[in-house]
Design a protein around this motif. Structure first.
Motif, mmCIF file in Angstrom:
data_model
loop_
_atom_site.group_PDB
_atom_site.id
_atom_site.type_symbol
_atom_site.label_atom_id
_atom_site.label_comp_id
_atom_site.label_asym_id
_atom_site.label_seq_id
_atom_site.Cartn_x
_atom_site.Cartn_y
_atom_site.Cartn_z
ATOM 1 N N GLY A 289 9.953 48.374 74.132
ATOM 2 C CA GLY A 289 11.393 48.380 73.895
ATOM 3 C C GLY A 289 11.780 49.092 72.614
ATOM 4 N N TYR A 290 10.824 49.206 71.674
ATOM 5 C CA TYR A 290 11.127 49.871 70.405
ATOM 6 C C TYR A 290 11.413 51.352 70.621
ATOM 7 C CZ TYR A 290 10.915 50.829 65.395
ATOM 8 O OH TYR A 290 11.225 51.189 64.115
ATOM 9 N N LYS A 291 10.816 51.897 71.664
ATOM 10 C CA LYS A 291 11.077 53.300 71.994
ATOM 11 C C LYS A 291 12.565 53.504 72.279
ATOM 12 C CE LYS A 291 9.696 56.965 75.224
ATOM 13 N NZ LYS A 291 8.862 57.297 76.412
ATOM 14 N N ARG A 292 13.178 52.520 72.898
ATOM 15 C CA ARG A 292 14.603 52.627 73.218
ATOM 16 C C ARG A 292 15.448 52.626 71.943
ATOM 17 N NH1 ARG A 292 16.590 51.596 78.407
ATOM 18 N NH2 ARG A 292 18.878 51.661 78.507
ATOM 19 N N ALA A 293 15.045 51.828 70.950
ATOM 20 C CA ALA A 293 15.766 51.805 69.677
ATOM 21 C C ALA A 293 15.647 53.156 68.977
ATOM 22 C CB ALA A 293 15.219 50.693 68.789
ATOM 23 N N LEU A 294 14.443 53.729 68.985
ATOM 24 C CA LEU A 294 14.240 55.048 68.388
ATOM 25 C C LEU A 294 15.066 56.109 69.105
ATOM 26 C CD1 LEU A 294 10.350 54.871 67.970
ATOM 27 C CD2 LEU A 294 11.973 55.086 66.079
ATOM 28 N N SER A 508 3.098 53.123 55.139
ATOM 29 C CA SER A 508 3.504 54.448 54.655
ATOM 30 C C SER A 508 3.693 55.421 55.816
ATOM 31 C CB SER A 508 2.460 55.005 53.687
ATOM 32 O OG SER A 508 2.341 54.182 52.555
ATOM 33 N N TYR A 509 2.775 55.367 56.770
ATOM 34 C CA TYR A 509 2.850 56.291 57.901
ATOM 35 C C TYR A 509 4.110 56.065 58.726
ATOM 36 C CZ TYR A 509 2.051 58.159 62.563
ATOM 37 O OH TYR A 509 2.205 58.800 63.768
ATOM 38 N N LEU A 510 4.416 54.817 59.013
ATOM 39 C CA LEU A 510 5.557 54.525 59.873
ATOM 40 C C LEU A 510 6.870 55.010 59.260
ATOM 41 C CD1 LEU A 510 4.735 50.979 61.308
ATOM 42 C CD2 LEU A 510 4.880 53.145 62.559
ATOM 43 N N GLU A 511 6.983 54.914 57.951
ATOM 44 C CA GLU A 511 8.214 55.363 57.306
ATOM 45 C C GLU A 511 8.464 56.842 57.555
ATOM 46 O OE1 GLU A 511 10.388 55.335 52.915
ATOM 47 O OE2 GLU A 511 8.613 54.107 53.290
ATOM 48 N N SER A 512 7.411 57.651 57.426
ATOM 49 C CA SER A 512 7.586 59.090 57.638
ATOM 50 C C SER A 512 7.666 59.450 59.114
ATOM 51 C CB SER A 512 6.438 59.858 56.976
ATOM 52 O OG SER A 512 5.190 59.486 57.539
ATOM 53 N N GLN A 513 6.882 58.766 59.949
ATOM 54 C CA GLN A 513 6.848 59.121 61.363
ATOM 55 C C GLN A 513 8.125 58.733 62.087
ATOM 56 O OE1 GLN A 513 4.847 61.091 62.708
ATOM 57 N NE2 GLN A 513 5.413 60.914 64.874
ATOM 58 N N LYS A 514 8.722 57.629 61.703
ATOM 59 C CA LYS A 514 9.984 57.243 62.337
ATOM 60 C C LYS A 514 11.065 58.287 62.067
ATOM 61 C CE LYS A 514 9.023 52.285 62.236
ATOM 62 N NZ LYS A 514 9.362 50.960 61.660
ATOM 63 N N ALA A 515 11.052 58.833 60.864
ATOM 64 C CA ALA A 515 12.009 59.887 60.529
ATOM 65 C C ALA A 515 11.778 61.109 61.416
ATOM 66 C CB ALA A 515 11.900 60.258 59.059
ATOM 67 N N LYS A 516 10.507 61.455 61.668
ATOM 68 C CA LYS A 516 10.198 62.586 62.539
ATOM 69 C C LYS A 516 10.676 62.333 63.966
ATOM 70 C CE LYS A 516 6.066 64.494 60.286
ATOM 71 N NZ LYS A 516 4.617 64.783 60.483
ATOM 72 N N ILE A 517 10.460 61.117 64.441
ATOM 73 C CA ILE A 517 10.812 60.798 65.828
ATOM 74 C C ILE A 517 12.313 60.887 66.050
ATOM 75 C CG2 ILE A 517 10.812 58.974 67.581
ATOM 76 C CD1 ILE A 517 8.146 58.011 66.385
ATOM 77 N N VAL A 518 13.087 60.232 65.176
ATOM 78 C CA VAL A 518 14.537 60.189 65.413
ATOM 79 C C VAL A 518 15.197 61.535 65.168
ATOM 80 C CG1 VAL A 518 14.638 57.733 64.852
ATOM 81 C CG2 VAL A 518 15.152 59.430 63.066
ATOM 82 N N TYR A 530 6.707 60.388 69.527
ATOM 83 C CA TYR A 530 6.542 58.963 69.847
ATOM 84 C C TYR A 530 5.103 58.685 70.278
ATOM 85 C CZ TYR A 530 6.956 54.448 72.167
ATOM 86 O OH TYR A 530 6.769 53.145 72.554
ATOM 87 N N LYS A 531 4.552 59.546 71.130
ATOM 88 C CA LYS A 531 3.168 59.384 71.575
ATOM 89 C C LYS A 531 2.211 59.491 70.401
ATOM 90 C CE LYS A 531 -0.251 61.309 74.798
ATOM 91 N NZ LYS A 531 -0.527 62.372 75.801
ATOM 92 N N SER A 532 2.511 60.414 69.479
ATOM 93 C CA SER A 532 1.671 60.562 68.292
ATOM 94 C C SER A 532 1.669 59.290 67.460
ATOM 95 C CB SER A 532 2.177 61.750 67.460
ATOM 96 O OG SER A 532 1.448 61.867 66.260
ATOM 97 N N MET A 533 2.812 58.624 67.372
ATOM 98 C CA MET A 533 2.892 57.375 66.615
ATOM 99 C C MET A 533 1.959 56.318 67.207
ATOM 100 S SD MET A 533 6.141 54.827 65.862
ATOM 101 C CE MET A 533 6.125 54.098 67.529
ATOM 102 N N LEU A 534 2.004 56.137 68.513
ATOM 103 C CA LEU A 534 1.164 55.124 69.151
ATOM 104 C C LEU A 534 -0.317 55.433 68.949
ATOM 105 C CD1 LEU A 534 3.048 54.525 72.539
ATOM 106 C CD2 LEU A 534 3.270 53.271 70.391
ATOM 107 N N GLU A 535 -0.688 56.696 69.091
ATOM 108 C CA GLU A 535 -2.094 57.079 68.936
ATOM 109 C C GLU A 535 -2.567 56.890 67.494
ATOM 110 O OE1 GLU A 535 -2.067 61.081 70.329
ATOM 111 O OE2 GLU A 535 -2.200 60.516 72.455
ATOM 112 N N THR A 536 -1.701 57.241 66.548
ATOM 113 C CA THR A 536 -2.083 57.103 65.141
ATOM 114 C C THR A 536 -2.215 55.636 64.754
ATOM 115 O OG1 THR A 536 -0.934 59.164 64.620
ATOM 116 C CG2 THR A 536 -1.448 57.699 62.779
ATOM 117 N N LEU A 537 -1.321 54.797 65.255
ATOM 118 C CA LEU A 537 -1.410 53.363 64.960
ATOM 119 C C LEU A 537 -2.696 52.774 65.528
ATOM 120 C CD1 LEU A 537 2.293 52.186 65.510
ATOM 121 C CD2 LEU A 537 1.067 52.453 63.351
ATOM 122 N N GLU A 538 -3.080 53.221 66.689
ATOM 123 C CA GLU A 538 -4.356 52.760 67.253
ATOM 124 C C GLU A 538 -5.506 53.170 66.349
ATOM 125 O OE1 GLU A 538 -4.571 54.269 71.210
ATOM 126 O OE2 GLU A 538 -2.946 52.992 71.957
ATOM 127 N N GLY A 539 -5.419 54.383 65.778
ATOM 128 C CA GLY A 539 -6.452 54.845 64.855
ATOM 129 C C GLY A 539 -6.504 54.044 63.566
#
Length: 574
Positions: A289-294, A508-518, A530-539
């Motif tokens: 559901g967070y994808k919908r917010a983004l 730190s990553y989420l702060e910059s990546q969310k800006a890229k996504i939106v 968005y896909k990059s965010m999920l993959e990076t978080l898994e890493g």
């Protein structure tokens, strides 16, 4: 209170004249918070202050902007600050770094060079400070230096338990206390304040009612996803002007847009839960559901409703736009906009997702541990005076002075104990103090709501109460107890461990990546980021991080006898 305080003020003026006659005129210290009329000293408190001497206390905070306007530079003072000096001899050298405050404090902890008083909110820094062993246990500190302190007998028991639960002991005096035990002493003066306790939230979707009326936009038009976009399109193309300047369809909370807007009311209005379908902890970013917010924010930017440059503004700049009346919808913390009397904002609660998801909102339903936590360094130079200062600041006299000023001069009390600012008090509140007389670390929420009448219709207070409770009052909103998630505050994963380092990297990553996504310029680019965010978080081992948090969440479920439900699992998980 008024008689004793005014006696001290008159004695202060006389003492100031005598001092000038003996020593001549000198320049004021940059950190001196003494009033121009002179040091406040009376026969009783003056003798006590004289016996202890004056104490300049170095006070550090990671929260900026509090206290009467200019006091941190010695430009102004307040009745509370004057009384603190009169009662205890304490004056303050205050430091409120606008950036990297917690990093700076961390270096001070490491170098064993702590300020006397430390008022902070960052949970990881609080944990670091307590674990350093360099701050007092409040019980031991008061027993040693002010054994008659009221805090040893009347500090709210449920808040003490909450502080112990969150921080492992009573090490601090919390600000903005709000609990059942605290309300036994400070009962709410009206249902408005009861609603604030049970439904109040610090993130809201607010609409400029003047623009709505001028353009014929209704609640029904803006309460659904599809209708909201249409309303923004209408505003964008309307040619509507304010003082010859165009109107912004939407603004988020400037450079705090992630916490106050995206991860606050936007994620909540689309029903994003911090748990999976079974109630196990999960970073909300991993909730589908967070994808919908983004995408909501991305749509606003792609369609020209939200100027991406506004996301880098500071709060001061944001306020100029909001207060000018040029913003149709602003999404963020309602406490950060003033002049609501001239800009009549209204909230209808959520923008309902087209997929039927229920809004989900966290509200603290237990005794809170407060907001700003004030600690005392074991190496402070004036422990007895600091102890007495804390006792005075949290006393009923201290709270009235901090919140309202001097009785009979700045405010009056009616037969029910409700305070009303005098004409002179209002004038000073609007000019000298810029609506901020109080030192926030000593603010007591229940006390304020007990001594204030319900705000009159159309005033700042009424507008704030309406918009801040709208999402909680909406009939289909699912409210869960935010205290169940208190473990997120740095108490589960050791920051210096391998997993703790990954937690920091994720943040730190989420702060910059969310800006890229939106800010993606196309739907294809959005999907890629968005896909990059999920993959990076898994890493970054996000599943292992969540598993550690979940252990404590399950313990909290058992301790509180409650559980967080993912009420939209059937919509987002399938």
């Amino acid at each position: 209170m008024k008689k004793n305080y005014l006696k001290r003020v008159m004695a202060a003026a006389l003492a100031g004249v005598m001092a000038m006659g003996v020593f001549g005129c000198g320049s004021a210290s940059a950190t001196d918070t003494t009033a121009e009329s002179g040091t406040i000293a009376g026969t009783e408190s003056g003798a006590q202050t004289a016996s202890m001497g004056e104490a300049e206390v170095y006070w550090f905070s990671d929260v900026t902007g509090w206290g009467p306007n200019g006091w941190e530079k010695g430009v102004t003072t307040s009745p509370f600050l004057d009384a603190v000096k009169a009662e205890t001899g304490v004056t303050f050298t205050i430091e409120q770094p606008p950036t990297d405050a917690d990093t700076k404090l961390g270096l001070m902890i490491a170098s064993n060079d702590l300020p006397d008083l430390i008022s902070i909110t960052d949970a990881d820094t609080i944990k670091q400070l307590i674990q350093s062993g360099k701050v007092w246990s409040m019980e031991e500190f008061l027993q040693t230096y002010d054994p008659e302190s009221h805090l040893l007998t009347d500090f709210p028991d449920d808040i003490k338990k909450a502080v112990n639960f969150k921080f492992g002991g009573w090490y601090s005096v919390p600000s903005h206390m709000n609990s059942n035990d605290n309300r036994k002493v400070n009962p709410p003066s009206s249902q408005v304040y009861v609603d604030n306790v049970t439904k109040g939230h610090n993130s809201a979707i607010m609409f400029n009612k003047t623009i709505m009326d001028e353009l014929g936009i209704t609640q029904e038009d803006v309460q659904t996803e599809e209708g909201f976009y249409k309303a923004c399109e209408l505003v964008k193309n309307s040619g509507y002007m304010i003082d010859g300047q165009s109107v912004f369809p939407v603004m988020l909370h400037a450079d705090k847009w992630i916490n106050s807007s995206l991860d606050g009311i936007i994620a909540e209005t689309f029903g994003v839960a911090p748990v999976d379908a079974d109630g196990n902890y999960r970073h909300k970013e991993m909730n589908p559901g967070y994808k919908r917010a983004l995408k909501f924010v991305n749509n606003l930017i792609q369609n020209g409703y939200l100027d991406i440059n506004s996301l880098t503004l500071d709060e001061a700049a944001l306020k100029t736009y909001i207060e000018s009346g040029r913003v149709f919808c602003w999404i963020g913390n309602p406490a950060q906009s003033s002049k609501k009397e001239t800009v009549p904002f209204v909230s209808f609660g959520p923008i309902l997702a087209d997929n039927g998801a229920r809004p989900i909102v966290p509200i603290s339903l237990q005794a809170g541990s407060g907001w700003i936590q004030t600690f005392v360094s074991k190496d402070c130079e004036h422990p007895e005076q600091i102890a007495k200062m804390l006792s005075f600041a949290t006393s009923r006299e201290g709270m009235f002075l901090n919140e309202y000023g001097v009785e009979g001069v700045d405010y009056t009390l009616d037969e029910n104990g409700i305070a009303a600012r005098t004409e002179d008090g209002n004038k000073k509140f609007e000019t000298d103090y810029k609506k901020n007389i109080a030192l926030w670390p000593f603010a007591n929420t229940d006390f304020a709501w007990s001594t204030q009448a319900p705000p009159a219709e159309g005033t700042d207070g009424a507008v704030f109460n309406q918009v801040s409770t709208a999402i909680g009052k909406y009939e289909d909103t699912y409210i869960f107890d935010s205290d169940l998630l208190s473990f997120q505050d740095g108490n589960v994963i050791e920051p210096s461990s391998d997993l703790g380092i990954k937690v920091s990297q994720v943040k730190s990553y989420l702060e910059s990546q969310k800006a890229k996504i939106v800010s993606a310029s196309s739907d294809e680019q959005f999907e890629k980021e968005y896909k990059s965010m999920l993959e990076t978080l898994e890493g970054y081992s996000i599943a292992d991080i969540d598993a550690e948090y979940n252990k404590t969440l399950q313990q909290n479920y058992e301790a509180y006898g409650e559980k967080i439900e993912n009420v939209n699992a059937g919509i987002y998980e399938n």
